[in-house]
Enzyme design. Structure first.
Site, short mmCIF file in Angstrom:
data_model
loop_
_atom_site.label_atom_id
_atom_site.label_comp_id
_atom_site.label_asym_id
_atom_site.label_seq_id
_atom_site.Cartn_x
_atom_site.Cartn_y
_atom_site.Cartn_z
CG ASN A 131 -1.84 1.07 1.37
OD1 ASN A 131 -1.96 2.16 0.28
ND2 ASN A 131 -2.60 1.12 2.48
CB CYS A 175 -3.18 -0.97 5.13
SG CYS A 175 -1.84 0.07 5.30
CG HIS A 176 -4.68 1.94 10.23
ND1 HIS A 176 -4.82 2.64 9.00
CD2 HIS A 176 -5.97 2.17 11.04
CE1 HIS A 176 -5.79 3.37 9.40
NE2 HIS A 176 -6.63 3.21 10.22
CD GLU A 200 -9.29 4.27 12.38
OE1 GLU A 200 -10.01 3.32 12.15
OE2 GLU A 200 -8.88 5.04 11.42
#
Length: 173
Positions: free
Chosen positions: A130, A138-139, A165
């Protein structure tokens, strides 16, 4: 054009073309930055120029800073996908549009979403390739058993992004 911005996970190199954001590089110390810029020059056919005041990079920086301040949960930026193609691009586009802030998806689940059930290892390779981490999140891709899986920015960085998040408790570092 490029700029380096300080974040809670360390300095990020942000590079853009006329088409849009093309590359995000973790841990952009001088040596990492210089290596990444040489690689970009080779792949894009031109020497990247430092230009943090360009309208596009200024907007990228504004949105990245808002994300790390908890004021933004999605990026609204033009992206230049020229550094990635084929299956990897397909997987990353699905990730960008189909896995919202505060959620995660398994490697196998993401493979199924692009019509390739059983291709979880190939999805892992797409995540490793990525060129736009954080912006193309992508995390948010984890192992089916709940394990974090790998991450190009390091597992501590992945933990910090997922904690930001609200997916994981706040990391202890």
């Amino acid at each position: 054009m490029w700029a380096v911005v300080g974040t809670d996970i360390g300095p990020l190199l942000l590079a853009a073309t006329r088409e849009g954001l093309v590359n995000v590089v973790f841990h952009a110390t001088d040596a990492v930055r210089d290596r990444a810029l040489r690689r970009l020059a080779s792949r894009l056919g031109g020497e990247p120029v430092e230009a943090p005041a360009s309208p596009l990079l200024a907007e990228v920086i504004r949105q990245v800073e808002a994300y790390f301040a908890g004021r933004r949960d999605a990026f609204d930026l033009p992206l230049d996908w020229s550094l990635i193609s084929g299956f990897n691009r397909e997987v990353l586009r699905e990730l960008a549009s189909g896995v919202p802030y505060g959620s995660v998806v398994g490697y196998g689940d993401l493979a199924g979403r692009v019509g390739r059930p059983g291709a979880s290892q190939a999805v892992g390779l797409a995540m490793a390739a990525n060129p736009l981490p954080v912006v193309v999140p992508c995390h948010r891709v984890v192992e089916s058993d709940g394990g974090l899986g790998g991450f190009g920015g390091g597992r501590d960085t992945k933990r910090k992004l997922l904690a930001l998040e609200g997916v994981l408790p706040e990391p202890l570092f």
